[in-house]
Design an enzyme around this catalytic site. Structure first.
Site: not given
Lengths: 361, 326
Positions: B60, B129
């Site tokens: 990321e 999440h």
């Protein structure tokens, strides 16, 4: 029962050196440096860089500059990179790269302005494309691959060069960057300035890897180790890597072996963690001293020219210092004026408050 | 009629901008042939090719750095971080470089990137999440933080984010991705950034929210109307920079305010809104500002997440409390 295993891959790490510490040429000069005038140019640039470095430390000691990271002993890396790049290539430096920056048109006064605490020092007048000095270690390698990806996408014949210290190679950023460069075959060259120390932590405590160059093997990219105190080797290796990248033959990782003859920065005291004996041993490998000896041996240099060069370098640095001293402080409103392209309404009140409190100097 | 849900509106905006601006590139993990784990980038690679829509290695911080570097070379990167829970790895590039490149070079270099990421709880997703940590980014000078709450606003705000010349963190509420459909004409018209949207007018109380909680907040407003309370509902939409004027104007008329957000309470964006109301609008207030937020706990796994998320009932209770003051 005997278990058999096959060797499925073997790797090598090459090392290159032209000049030994005494200034003896160990192998023929590369084609690109056959003209000795070019070697002298590298010498001049290294001497100027060292002159600047000494002056910057002096300015800091007398309260006229903020914390400054010396590049003493690493001039061959900076100059070698600078000379090997083309002007429209893009350099993503860290904070020990002023040798490269000067070669590429960044003004000495700008570097002083930056370390003097003024953002305008990163708004280079004569170099619009290079990135500013990067402080968060190794983070420059990540936007550097972004620049390289854009260049590749746009099919421009340009190359990105980024530099990182030995400590920086322990960071995930570095691995993520070399990994992407490899898998996308990006036009980029990574230079590791392995000066053996990350502030107080020695190279031996960063990694068990035998070389830092071999980290490129895991990323599938070409790697080699270079004597970073030998500007001829630096120039040769970086130029080869840069042109290889330009020709679409992928990225390279070059580990430049050198030694940080200075403290980490002016805020550091290396005597706390390393011995004088170690330091003195490495002084004998000085990149400027060895090229000086070579040029003397070659009879293309003499004491008179040396004195001339030193005087000229001192004058050049002095002019830069005077230019730096002559720059008026920025307006406090500048804090707001480059935050966004257009100041959002939400910040108007705060900007007005600053204007009221401090005025637009 | 072009009736689509929020995720389709995201896709529609990306298609529009890829078609009309050759500098736009879309990338991230699984955004290529797979079309994104939520299908936001469905068919984009097929339509625009692998040079403009591509998968990256799984890293990321590298994705953010890639976007920054590309943006400095005249491209308009739209990067996807697969879930907000994974954006923390990219925070160094976002804070240390994207947000300040313009400032630290005094405008010589800039960073027109969009980082899209799905966020929020309520879809029974695995651990990490369901984050709603928008306040982290709203705290950072130089960034824009934008949160759509309907298909039409997702389309118009994403177009605006891509066309903006500064970095935008674009947070997409996963709970709304497929919750409702509406007509979203593919006109290419962007909505304004840096402004709140008044979704419903009312004279009695101001309900301020964003993202997925807009859904519950609007339902509560409908209910309140049946018991004689007319609530004004404001979708903040751009959390940074914050359009406090629109909220202040509303509270000046209603005198009461309930702030609803899915993120945890302490140092949430609701705290900033409440502080600004106190700073500039204390004299308008007829009642203490109420906050209905997640509790200050780690977002739980799916079995407990309905206790964590603010409910319509909690919003109604907060409104009733605010209405008690006369």
């Amino acid at each position: 029962m005997e278990i058999t295993q096959k060797i499925i891959a073997e790797f090598e790490v090459k090392y290159i050196q032209f000049l030994d510490p005494q200034g003896n040429l160990l192998q023929d000069l590369p084609n690109s440096l056959q003209d000795i005038k070019k070697v002298v140019e590298l010498y001049r640039a290294m001497v100027e860089t060292r002159e600047f470095d000494a002056k910057a430390i002096l300015l800091q000691r007398t309260g006229k500059l903020g914390t400054y990271p010396s590049i003493l002993g690493q001039e061959a890396i900076g100059v070698g990179i600078g000379a090997a790049m083309r002007l429209n290539d893009i350099f993503c430096p860290y904070y020990r790269d002023c040798g490269t920056q000067f070669w590429r048109g960044v003004k000495m006064s700008e570097i002083l302005l930056y370390w003097g605490g003024d953002e305008r020092g990163s708004n280079f007048v004569n170099n619009k494309q290079d990135f500013p000095i990067c402080v968060p270690v190794a983070s420059q390698t990540l936007y550097a691959v972004g620049v390289a990806a854009a260049i590749k996408l746009k099919k421009e014949p340009r190359v990105v060069v980024t530099a990182v210290g030995d400590g920086g190679t322990s960071r995930g950023d570095f691995y993520e960057a070399i990994n992407l460069a490899g898998v996308w075959q990006l036009p980029i060259v990574f230079i590791i300035n392995n000066n053996q120390w990350a502030i107080s932590v020695p190279r031996s405590q960063q990694t068990l890897a035998f070389t830092l160059a071999q980290k490129g093997i895991a990323a599938g990219i070409y790697n080699e180790q270079v004597d970073g105190n030998d500007v001829i080797a630096m120039y040769y290796a970086v130029q080869k890597a840069v042109e290889k990248a330009r020709n679409g033959q992928g990225p390279s990782l070059i580990e430049a072996l050198t030694y940080r003859l200075s403290d980490h920065t002016t805020a550091d005291d290396a005597k706390r963690y390393r011995s004088v004996e170690e330091l003195e041993k490495h002084r004998l490998e000085d990149p400027i001293l060895r090229l000086y000896q070579y040029l003397l041996l070659k009879k293309v240099w003499n004491e008179k020219e040396e004195n001339n060069l030193k005087e000229k370098a001192a004058n050049k640095v002095q002019l830069a210092v005077e230019e730096y001293f002559g720059i008026k402080p920025d307006s406090p409103l500048a804090m707001f004026d480059h935050l966004y392209a257009k100041l959002p309404d939400a910040l108007v009140i705060q900007r007005e408050e600053v204007s009221r409190l401090f005025g637009d100097l | 009629m072009n009736t689509i849900n929020l995720i389709e509106a995201i896709n529609q905006a990306l298609v529009y901008e890829l078609s009309n601006d050759p500098t736009v590139v879309v990338f991230g993990e699984d955004v290529g042939i797979n079309g994104g784990v939520f299908r936001a980038t469905t068919n984009l690679q097929m339509q625009f090719g692998k040079e403009r829509v591509f998968d990256t290695p799984l890293a990321e911080n590298m994705i953010a750095g890639l976007a920054i570097g590309m943006a400095t070379q005249g491209l308009k990167p739209v990067a996807e971080i697969q879930f907000m829970g994974f954006i923390y790895a990219a925070i160094d590039q976002i804070i240390s470089h994207a947000s300040r490149l313009r400032n630290r070079t005094r405008g010589r270099l800039s960073c027109p990137i969009v980082i899209r990421t799905p966020f929020g709880a309520g879809i029974h997703a695995p651990e990490h999440h369901s984050e709603s940590t928008e306040a982290i980014f709203a705290h950072i000078p130089g960034l824009r933080v934008v949160v759509p709450s309907s298909p039409a606003r997702a389309y118009g705000l994403l177009l605006a984010a891509i066309r903006d010349v500064d970095p935008v963190i674009f947070l997409e509420p996963t709970r709304l991705y497929r919750l409702a459909k509406q007509e979203v004409p593919d006109t290419g018209d962007a909505l304004p950034l840096d402004v709140c949207f008044i979704l419903r007018t009312g004279k009695d109380i101001t309900l301020v929210s964003w993202g997925a909680m807009i859904h519950e907040t609007l339902k509560v407003a409908e209910y309140l109307s049946t018991i004689g309370i007319e609530a004004e509902v404001i979708d903040v939409a751009t959390l940074k920079p914050l359009d406090i004027k629109t909220i202040l104007n509303s509270v000046e008329r209603t005198g009461r305010c309930v702030i609803v957000h899915e993120a945890t309470k302490t140092c949430g964006v609701g705290a900033e809104i409440a502080a600004l109301l106190a700073e500039f609008g204390l004299t308008f207030l007829l009642a203490p500002i109420q906050r209905v937020t997640a509790f200050d706990v780690i977002v739980p796994l799916s079995k407990l997440e309905h206790y964590y998320l603010p409910t319509e009932e909690r919003i109604i209770q907060a409104v009733k409390k605010a209405m008690e003051f006369t």
